[in-house]
Scaffold this motif. Sequence first.
Motif, PDB file in Angstrom:
ATOM      1  N   THR A 244      -2.515   0.781   6.554  1.00  0.00           N
ATOM      2  CA  THR A 244      -3.175   2.004   6.089  1.00  0.00           C
ATOM      3  C   THR A 244      -2.796   2.283   4.640  1.00  0.00           C
ATOM      4  OG1 THR A 244      -3.103   2.921   8.323  1.00  0.00           O
ATOM      5  CG2 THR A 244      -3.527   4.454   6.519  1.00  0.00           C
ATOM      6  N   TRP A 245      -3.827   2.431   3.810  1.00  0.00           N
ATOM      7  CA  TRP A 245      -3.628   2.872   2.432  1.00  0.00           C
ATOM      8  C   TRP A 245      -3.959   4.356   2.339  1.00  0.00           C
ATOM      9  CZ3 TRP A 245      -1.510   0.194  -1.497  1.00  0.00           C
ATOM     10  CH2 TRP A 245      -1.431  -1.199  -1.367  1.00  0.00           C
ATOM     11  N   THR A 246      -3.094   5.121   1.704  1.00  0.00           N
ATOM     12  CA  THR A 246      -3.365   6.523   1.376  1.00  0.00           C
ATOM     13  C   THR A 246      -3.453   6.605  -0.143  1.00  0.00           C
ATOM     14  OG1 THR A 246      -2.113   7.254   3.324  1.00  0.00           O
ATOM     15  CG2 THR A 246      -2.597   8.902   1.640  1.00  0.00           C
ATOM     16  N   MET A 247      -4.553   7.138  -0.663  1.00  0.00           N
ATOM     17  CA  MET A 247      -4.854   7.010  -2.089  1.00  0.00           C
ATOM     18  C   MET A 247      -4.376   8.179  -2.937  1.00  0.00           C
ATOM     19  SD  MET A 247      -6.101   4.071  -1.772  1.00  0.00           S
ATOM     20  CE  MET A 247      -6.661   3.710  -3.433  1.00  0.00           C
ATOM     21  N   SER A 248      -4.090   9.329  -2.338  1.00  0.00           N
ATOM     22  CA  SER A 248      -3.677  10.500  -3.116  1.00  0.00           C
ATOM     23  C   SER A 248      -2.534  11.201  -2.389  1.00  0.00           C
ATOM     24  CB  SER A 248      -4.863  11.462  -3.291  1.00  0.00           C
ATOM     25  OG  SER A 248      -4.492  12.622  -4.000  1.00  0.00           O
ATOM     26  N   PRO A 249      -1.565  11.767  -3.109  1.00  0.00           N
ATOM     27  CA  PRO A 249      -1.464  11.909  -4.577  1.00  0.00           C
ATOM     28  C   PRO A 249      -1.058  10.615  -5.294  1.00  0.00           C
ATOM     29  CG  PRO A 249       0.470  12.834  -3.532  1.00  0.00           C
ATOM     30  CD  PRO A 249      -0.462  12.459  -2.416  1.00  0.00           C
TER      31      PRO A 249
END
Length: 271
Positions: A244-249
Amino acid sequence: MRTGVRRTLIVVVCFAAGFLVSRAVRWETEPATTPPTPWSTVPAQEPRIDARVAPGALDDGAGWVLMAAEDLARAEPPDDVVDCGGLRDWALREGAVPAGNAPHSIEVTANYRTTVQTVHVRVLPDPTPYSGKPPTVRLACLPRPDAVLPFPEPDAARVKVNGEPSLLDPVQKQTTLYRPHEVRPRSPAELEVVVDLTGSTGPFAYRVEIDVVEQNEFRGRAASGPLFATEDGGGMGYWPATATWTMSPSRTHVYCEPVTNPTPGTEPTCT
């Protein structure tokens, strides 16, 4: 003296008049020369209408799930990938494939102005063999930590690839999008359809065929193929590995190992 000058002038005038008369006769008898044309005639284009299929557009705040090979699921995307849309484009180029209910965008173009009344969409299995690495890992993207993965509404999965129809479980492999769309050069019509990709044991190919009804005239257009997808592979007794990639912050990556025969309270090992 004056008489001599007068005679000389008469001779000159007569000579000039004779020269001009001879030139006029020559211009009359010689064919006219057409000057070169500075442009060439280009025949008009034949009327042409086309359609193409691509992965569906995403809202800025939407996440997604694809299936990918393990090395791709662990790979670092380029630095200029800063949102889930960019990450999905990169993952698809690198070999990730859709699974589950996948949105598809249909773009209808024409080199003239016309109105498309309806678009018929058919989804069919394709015999092309899958040659990539096994897509065994769920590759997910979240725009922010509190985002949730999207699930299409039940009636949004309007076209299915696999499975045979029955009285209990009808399988809809075609649909019609009825709303008229105006199409002009450099101004295509864009439509969305969700394709149900479930019902296969592994990677498979499919194609999307589109028939366009334009100005009350039926025009068949084969628009894609082959496209590749896969079954998710998860179930009650197995959880696939998930990256899983989380893009923000800031862009972060979590990889969770697969789990076989999970029991209540089981948590995957994640790094």
